[in-house]
Design a protein around this motif. Structure first.
Motif, PDB file in Angstrom:
ATOM      1  N   LEU A  28      -5.229   2.843   3.497  1.00  0.00           N
ATOM      2  CA  LEU A  28      -5.023   4.108   2.809  1.00  0.00           C
ATOM      3  C   LEU A  28      -3.656   4.706   3.125  1.00  0.00           C
ATOM      4  O   LEU A  28      -2.992   5.256   2.239  1.00  0.00           O
ATOM      5  N   VAL A  29      -3.233   4.606   4.370  1.00  0.00           N
ATOM      6  CA  VAL A  29      -1.911   5.107   4.743  1.00  0.00           C
ATOM      7  C   VAL A  29      -0.825   4.365   3.974  1.00  0.00           C
ATOM      8  O   VAL A  29       0.116   4.975   3.448  1.00  0.00           O
ATOM      9  N   LEU A  30      -0.958   3.049   3.885  1.00  0.00           N
ATOM     10  CA  LEU A  30       0.020   2.267   3.133  1.00  0.00           C
ATOM     11  C   LEU A  30       0.006   2.618   1.638  1.00  0.00           C
ATOM     12  O   LEU A  30       1.063   2.713   1.003  1.00  0.00           O
ATOM     13  N   LEU A  31      -1.188   2.817   1.092  1.00  0.00           N
ATOM     14  CA  LEU A  31      -1.280   3.210  -0.318  1.00  0.00           C
ATOM     15  C   LEU A  31      -0.610   4.560  -0.557  1.00  0.00           C
ATOM     16  O   LEU A  31       0.138   4.738  -1.521  1.00  0.00           O
ATOM     17  N   TRP A  32      -0.907   5.520   0.308  1.00  0.00           N
ATOM     18  CA  TRP A  32      -0.299   6.851   0.156  1.00  0.00           C
ATOM     19  C   TRP A  32       1.215   6.772   0.291  1.00  0.00           C
ATOM     20  O   TRP A  32       1.947   7.367  -0.504  1.00  0.00           O
ATOM     21  N   ALA A  33       1.708   6.074   1.299  1.00  0.00           N
ATOM     22  CA  ALA A  33       3.153   5.975   1.513  1.00  0.00           C
ATOM     23  C   ALA A  33       3.830   5.312   0.314  1.00  0.00           C
ATOM     24  O   ALA A  33       4.839   5.804  -0.202  1.00  0.00           O
ATOM     25  N   GLY A  34       3.270   4.191  -0.141  1.00  0.00           N
ATOM     26  CA  GLY A  34       3.845   3.500  -1.289  1.00  0.00           C
ATOM     27  C   GLY A  34       3.794   4.341  -2.546  1.00  0.00           C
ATOM     28  O   GLY A  34       4.755   4.397  -3.324  1.00  0.00           O
ATOM     29  N   TYR A  35       2.698   5.021  -2.734  1.00  0.00           N
ATOM     30  CA  TYR A  35       2.568   5.858  -3.926  1.00  0.00           C
ATOM     31  C   TYR A  35       3.575   6.997  -3.917  1.00  0.00           C
ATOM     32  O   TYR A  35       4.260   7.251  -4.915  1.00  0.00           O
ATOM     33  N   LEU A  36       3.665   7.700  -2.793  1.00  0.00           N
ATOM     34  CA  LEU A  36       4.555   8.851  -2.724  1.00  0.00           C
ATOM     35  C   LEU A  36       6.024   8.460  -2.801  1.00  0.00           C
ATOM     36  O   LEU A  36       6.852   9.255  -3.253  1.00  0.00           O
ATOM     37  N   LEU A  37       6.359   7.255  -2.370  1.00  0.00           N
ATOM     38  CA  LEU A  37       7.745   6.807  -2.434  1.00  0.00           C
ATOM     39  C   LEU A  37       8.161   6.355  -3.837  1.00  0.00           C
ATOM     40  O   LEU A  37       9.308   6.546  -4.231  1.00  0.00           O
ATOM     41  N   ILE A  48      -6.412   7.412  -5.552  1.00  0.00           N
ATOM     42  CA  ILE A  48      -6.149   7.346  -4.117  1.00  0.00           C
ATOM     43  C   ILE A  48      -6.796   8.523  -3.406  1.00  0.00           C
ATOM     44  O   ILE A  48      -7.360   8.373  -2.323  1.00  0.00           O
ATOM     45  N   GLY A  49      -6.751   9.697  -4.019  1.00  0.00           N
ATOM     46  CA  GLY A  49      -7.405  10.868  -3.433  1.00  0.00           C
ATOM     47  C   GLY A  49      -8.911  10.675  -3.330  1.00  0.00           C
ATOM     48  O   GLY A  49      -9.531  11.012  -2.315  1.00  0.00           O
ATOM     49  N   ALA A  50      -9.511  10.133  -4.379  1.00  0.00           N
ATOM     50  CA  ALA A  50     -10.950   9.869  -4.340  1.00  0.00           C
ATOM     51  C   ALA A  50     -11.285   8.825  -3.282  1.00  0.00           C
ATOM     52  O   ALA A  50     -12.289   8.950  -2.566  1.00  0.00           O
ATOM     53  N   SER A  51     -10.444   7.798  -3.156  1.00  0.00           N
ATOM     54  CA  SER A  51     -10.670   6.780  -2.122  1.00  0.00           C
ATOM     55  C   SER A  51     -10.595   7.389  -0.731  1.00  0.00           C
ATOM     56  O   SER A  51     -11.398   7.063   0.145  1.00  0.00           O
ATOM     57  N   THR A  52      -9.638   8.274  -0.534  1.00  0.00           N
ATOM     58  CA  THR A  52      -9.521   8.946   0.757  1.00  0.00           C
ATOM     59  C   THR A  52     -10.758   9.786   1.042  1.00  0.00           C
ATOM     60  O   THR A  52     -11.314   9.752   2.141  1.00  0.00           O
ATOM     61  N   GLY A  53     -11.207  10.536   0.059  1.00  0.00           N
ATOM     62  CA  GLY A  53     -12.404  11.352   0.231  1.00  0.00           C
ATOM     63  C   GLY A  53     -13.638  10.518   0.516  1.00  0.00           C
ATOM     64  O   GLY A  53     -14.452  10.871   1.378  1.00  0.00           O
ATOM     65  N   LEU A  54     -13.791   9.410  -0.192  1.00  0.00           N
ATOM     66  CA  LEU A  54     -14.933   8.526   0.050  1.00  0.00           C
ATOM     67  C   LEU A  54     -14.871   7.918   1.440  1.00  0.00           C
ATOM     68  O   LEU A  54     -15.896   7.767   2.109  1.00  0.00           O
ATOM     69  N   PHE A  55     -13.666   7.558   1.886  1.00  0.00           N
ATOM     70  CA  PHE A  55     -13.487   7.008   3.229  1.00  0.00           C
ATOM     71  C   PHE A  55     -13.910   8.022   4.288  1.00  0.00           C
ATOM     72  O   PHE A  55     -14.657   7.709   5.208  1.00  0.00           O
ATOM     73  N   ILE A  56     -13.465   9.256   4.142  1.00  0.00           N
ATOM     74  CA  ILE A  56     -13.808  10.298   5.118  1.00  0.00           C
ATOM     75  C   ILE A  56     -15.302  10.590   5.080  1.00  0.00           C
ATOM     76  O   ILE A  56     -15.941  10.746   6.124  1.00  0.00           O
TER      77      ILE A  56
END
Length: 73
Positions: A28-37, A48-56
């Motif tokens: 998830l960190v890699l996805l967020w970093a790549g996406y934001l860049l 990605i936000g939904a994936s993060t929420g589901l993970f948490i």
């Protein structure tokens, strides 16, 4: 004040399966970093936000044993 009963011989919580959470968090960190860049906000941001929420949520359910605290009842 009431005391909580505690078994002194209680084994520690089994944490052998936590590697999947660390691996998922790293992904998830890699996805967020790549996406934001490289991207502007769009549908991928929602995914990605939904994936993060589901993970948490999955982590919290696993941590609590799917039990609701008394104050939430």
């Amino acid at each position: 004040m009431t005391e909580i009963e505690h078994d002194p011989n209680e084994p520690p919580r089994d944490t052998t399966g936590t590697w999947i959470y660390w691996a998922s968090a790293a992904g998830l960190v890699l996805l967020w970093a790549g996406y934001l860049l490289f991207n502007a906000p769009d549908w991928w941001a929602l995914a990605i936000g939904a994936s993060t929420g589901l993970f948490i949520a999955t982590w919290a359910i696993e941590l609590t044993g799917n039990k609701v605290p008394k104050w939430m009842r």
